[in-house]
Write an enzyme that holds these catalytic residues in place. Sequence first.
Site, PDB file in Angstrom:
ATOM      1  N   GLU A 114       0.756  -1.260  -0.039  1.00 21.60           N
ATOM      2  CA  GLU A 114      -0.088  -0.100  -0.022  1.00 21.60           C
ATOM      3  C   GLU A 114       1.158   1.207   0.089  1.00 21.60           C
ATOM      4  OE1 GLU A 114      -2.342  -0.020   3.477  1.00 21.60           O
ATOM      5  OE2 GLU A 114      -2.977  -2.108   3.128  1.00 21.60           O
ATOM      6  N   LYS A 116       2.157   4.429   1.307  1.00 21.75           N
ATOM      7  CA  LYS A 116       2.182   5.034   2.838  1.00 21.75           C
ATOM      8  C   LYS A 116       2.015   6.564   2.750  1.00 21.75           C
ATOM      9  CE  LYS A 116       5.046   4.820   6.942  1.00 21.75           C
ATOM     10  NZ  LYS A 116       5.137   6.568   7.367  1.00 21.75           N
ATOM     11  N   ASP A 118       1.272  10.294   3.600  1.00 14.91           N
ATOM     12  CA  ASP A 118       2.011  11.079   4.620  1.00 14.91           C
ATOM     13  C   ASP A 118       1.047  12.055   5.366  1.00 14.91           C
ATOM     14  OD1 ASP A 118       4.168  11.979   5.999  1.00 14.91           O
ATOM     15  OD2 ASP A 118       5.115  13.034   4.597  1.00 14.91           O
ATOM     16  N   TYR A 223      -7.090   1.976   6.150  1.00 15.29           N
ATOM     17  CA  TYR A 223      -6.348   0.894   5.788  1.00 15.29           C
ATOM     18  C   TYR A 223      -6.219  -0.316   6.747  1.00 15.29           C
ATOM     19  CZ  TYR A 223      -2.891   3.898   8.468  1.00 15.29           C
ATOM     20  OH  TYR A 223      -2.555   4.645   9.343  1.00 15.29           O
ATOM     21  N   LYS A 311      10.809   3.175   3.443  1.00 18.44           N
ATOM     22  CA  LYS A 311      10.740   4.771   3.208  1.00 18.44           C
ATOM     23  C   LYS A 311      11.436   5.200   2.006  1.00 18.44           C
ATOM     24  CE  LYS A 311       8.948   6.367   7.274  1.00 18.44           C
ATOM     25  NZ  LYS A 311       9.820   7.258   8.167  1.00 18.44           N
ATOM     26  N   CYS A 405       9.782  49.694   2.530  1.00 19.09           N
ATOM     27  CA  CYS A 405       9.329  48.802   1.298  1.00 19.09           C
ATOM     28  C   CYS A 405      10.301  48.937   0.169  1.00 19.09           C
ATOM     29  CB  CYS A 405       7.769  49.341   1.178  1.00 19.09           C
ATOM     30  SG  CYS A 405       7.353  48.709  -0.361  1.00 19.09           S
ATOM     31  N   CYS A 408       8.008  51.231  -2.357  1.00 16.05           N
ATOM     32  CA  CYS A 408       7.791  52.528  -2.282  1.00 16.05           C
ATOM     33  C   CYS A 408       8.272  53.299  -0.886  1.00 16.05           C
ATOM     34  CB  CYS A 408       6.160  52.549  -1.983  1.00 16.05           C
ATOM     35  SG  CYS A 408       5.717  52.034  -0.266  1.00 16.05           S
ATOM     36  N   CYS A 423       4.087  46.153   4.031  1.00 16.80           N
ATOM     37  CA  CYS A 423       3.851  47.498   3.707  1.00 16.80           C
ATOM     38  C   CYS A 423       2.366  47.912   3.609  1.00 16.80           C
ATOM     39  CB  CYS A 423       4.480  47.823   2.027  1.00 16.80           C
ATOM     40  SG  CYS A 423       4.124  49.250   1.533  1.00 16.80           S
ATOM     41  N   CYS A 428       0.844  51.614  -2.400  1.00 19.06           N
ATOM     42  CA  CYS A 428       2.138  51.312  -2.831  1.00 19.06           C
ATOM     43  C   CYS A 428       2.400  50.735  -4.152  1.00 19.06           C
ATOM     44  CB  CYS A 428       2.580  50.174  -1.855  1.00 19.06           C
ATOM     45  SG  CYS A 428       4.089  49.053  -2.419  1.00 19.06           S
TER      46      CYS A 428
HETATM   47  S1  IVH Z   1      -0.560   0.359   8.847  1.00 17.99           S
HETATM   48  C1  IVH Z   1       0.207  -1.795  12.563  1.00 17.99           C
HETATM   49  N1  IVH Z   1      -1.020   1.670   6.352  1.00 17.99           N
HETATM   50  O1  IVH Z   1       2.521   5.009   8.938  1.00 17.99           O
HETATM   51  C2  IVH Z   1      -0.021  -1.400  11.332  1.00 17.99           C
HETATM   52  N2  IVH Z   1       0.264   2.575   8.070  1.00 17.99           N
HETATM   53  O2  IVH Z   1       4.564   3.893  11.235  1.00 17.99           O
HETATM   54  C3  IVH Z   1       0.034   0.050  11.331  1.00 17.99           C
HETATM   55  N3  IVH Z   1       0.764   4.944   7.189  1.00 17.99           N
HETATM   56  O3  IVH Z   1       1.366   5.122  12.385  1.00 17.99           O
HETATM   57  C4  IVH Z   1      -0.113   1.171  10.297  1.00 17.99           C
HETATM   58  N4  IVH Z   1       0.020   4.839   5.338  1.00 17.99           N
HETATM   59  O4  IVH Z   1       0.350   6.615  10.392  1.00 17.99           O
HETATM   60  C5  IVH Z   1      -0.126   1.479   7.425  1.00 17.99           C
HETATM   61  N5  IVH Z   1      -1.157   2.257   4.226  1.00 17.99           N
HETATM   62  C6  IVH Z   1      -0.743   2.348   5.300  1.00 17.99           C
HETATM   63  C7  IVH Z   1      -0.337   3.701   5.912  1.00 17.99           C
HETATM   64  C8  IVH Z   1       0.151   3.887   7.259  1.00 17.99           C
HETATM   65  C9  IVH Z   1       0.458   5.468   6.182  1.00 17.99           C
HETATM   66  C10 IVH Z   1       1.077   5.526   8.545  1.00 17.99           C
HETATM   67  C11 IVH Z   1       0.561   5.232   9.762  1.00 17.99           C
HETATM   68  C12 IVH Z   1       1.440   4.679  10.977  1.00 17.99           C
HETATM   69  C13 IVH Z   1       2.830   4.745  10.308  1.00 17.99           C
HETATM   70  C14 IVH Z   1       3.720   3.545  10.333  1.00 17.99           C
END
Ligand code: IVH
Length: 673
Positions: A114, A116, A118, A223, A311, A405, A408, A423, A428
Amino acid sequence: MEEMKAKQEISSLREELNKYNHAYYVLDRPSVSDAIYDQKMQRLTELEAQFPQFITSDSPTQRVGGEPLDAFVKVQHQVPMLSLSNAFSENDLRDFDRRVKDGLDVEHVTYVCELKIDGLAVSLRYDNGIFTQGATRGDGTTGEDITSNLRTIKSIPLRINETETIEVRGEAFMPQQSFLVLNEAKEENGEEPFANPRNAAAGSLRQLDPKIAAKRNLDIFLYAVGQWESGTLTAHSERLHHLSALGFKTNPEWKKCSSIDEVIEYVNEWVTKRADLPYEIDGIVIKVDQLAYQEQLGTTAKSPRWAIAYKFPAVEAVTKLYDIELSVGRTGVVTPTALLEPVKVAGTTVQRASLHNEDLIHEKDIRVNDTVVIKKAGDIIPEVVRVVTDERDGTEQQYRMPSQCPACSSELVRLEEEVALRCINPNCPAQVKEGLIHFVSRNAMNIDGLGEKVIEQLFEANLVKSIADIYQLKRDELLPLERMGEKSVNNLLQAIEASKSNSLEKLLFGLGIRFVGSKAAKTLAMHFETMDHLAASSYDDLVAVNEIGDKMADSIVRYFGEEKVQQLVHELRNLNLNMTYLGPKPNVEELVDSPFYEKTIVLTGKMERLTRSEAKERIESLGGKITGSVSKKTSLVIAGEDAGSKLDKANDLGITIWSEQELIDTLKEIDEE
Ligand code: IVH
């Protein structure tokens, strides 16, 4: 109206509105026009005002409600909200795969990959099908109750079809576009901008007043399932399907992979594809699919052994900062920008980076001639991360913002609670010029051929000093300007003339009333219908309008109270500018016949004849929905010149592709019907 009848109508309106809401915010596939939606919402609001005994917490009218809180209440998580351990390389992923297989003593494991997202992890609890509690992750055991803020996220259903208590988990986030708009407004208001969409999402959900969160356009992807007694599913992938079936928004990009090689391929694909997403991701989460395997592997104190987060590497580059330039915005805010020796970051060349304000320059101790590390925050806005102090050779100079400024020379001020220098001279020239540029810009009056450069020339030549002057430009005055031939002058005069018939919201936004963005301008235009009605409205009339807050109401009243403004409106009226709302109020019958009705459409590549916002506006008014990225859900891709990865993806997925010409022809056919 009879009580029983009202009750029935209320309940059927709620059901309809919830369905529309789900189609629009969860599926990204609108099923009715905005006008119909607004009309039904209004009807429900009226009925509920008349029969308050029938108001329930899951009514779509009740998303933003209640008084601001004094503090957030703590929430104990029934099932701990764990975090994930990290992987930074292919090797780390292979090690993870080995650990999983050894732990299970099997040769074959299916994973789910999936994105991740942010944002900020949250948990949502539903009792008897009603959304009753939303909480932050906190330390994993105890979070904070942010229910009223989460209720404002329109993709969170207030009611689901499940009588048993269920708690679901996901990531609340701020889409890129909302983040850009929010930060722009913050800078114009002299406030500290958010460093990235994640902070903006977290900051919004930590507001004690839900009205603020409501304005921030947050979204969510679910998720995971936390607590759920009667859960009978056997795989994570089934749970994802089940979450969608319950009406939750899940991210569509997830994929089942039957080997770690496939996982690695997915990860590598997203290293580049992430740039096309309308929201930020910081990695990929890999989860063992079978729930029995998950159980067998168990968790450590902090994280499950059955999942890992890959990451993405940060995209940074090193370059020289050779100067700091100041610019004065439309509202007088003076913003410093770093001028950089050109450097490539994540595929594009960066030569400027906003430094936002003086505090930031000092916090990071940024000096002229420094070597700096820059990165593209969210792959969009370049940002100076830090100075490489080891590279200093004594030629660096500390930077002081001037007290006057740059445009002006009037004394700059720092208003209370603002980080920005401003300003405050209303005459201006830089502000006036920026105001003119804003007036003609695309989302405002959209005057083609009157770009920044031309405005600058007209302004320097003293031909245009106020908005009204634009409408009094003469052919002879324009011809001597740089790059202005007979033909471009004709086109320009025509475009100026045509802009006079714009609908009211364009003019309203163009006037640059503080705090009135293009969306608010539309709301105001739709509600008040004419400039006169709006100008005559009181503070109370204004705050009574959905989505108009007290700051904006105040600013509008003050704006129209100014004699100078009244004079300008009068002048513009005499110049024949339209001051009435002409926007579409389409009815569904007509829309259903449109080829774009209920379609999810992606525009990509350069358009030659239509501007992107024109194309978007037309398609949306015909019931289509424009989205940023191509997925299985996309119905149609309209590809202009040099379309890149989105076109490739559309081809791969077998999605219908149109050229710009095909779009124009179709629109023409519709116009002629
Ligand atoms: S699963 C035990 N799935 O990433 C499973 N986390 O350090 C827990 N996050 O705290 C999370 N997208 O805030 C999962 N598709 C995803 C995610 C996701 C973002 C974040 C979540 C979690 C951190 C993991």
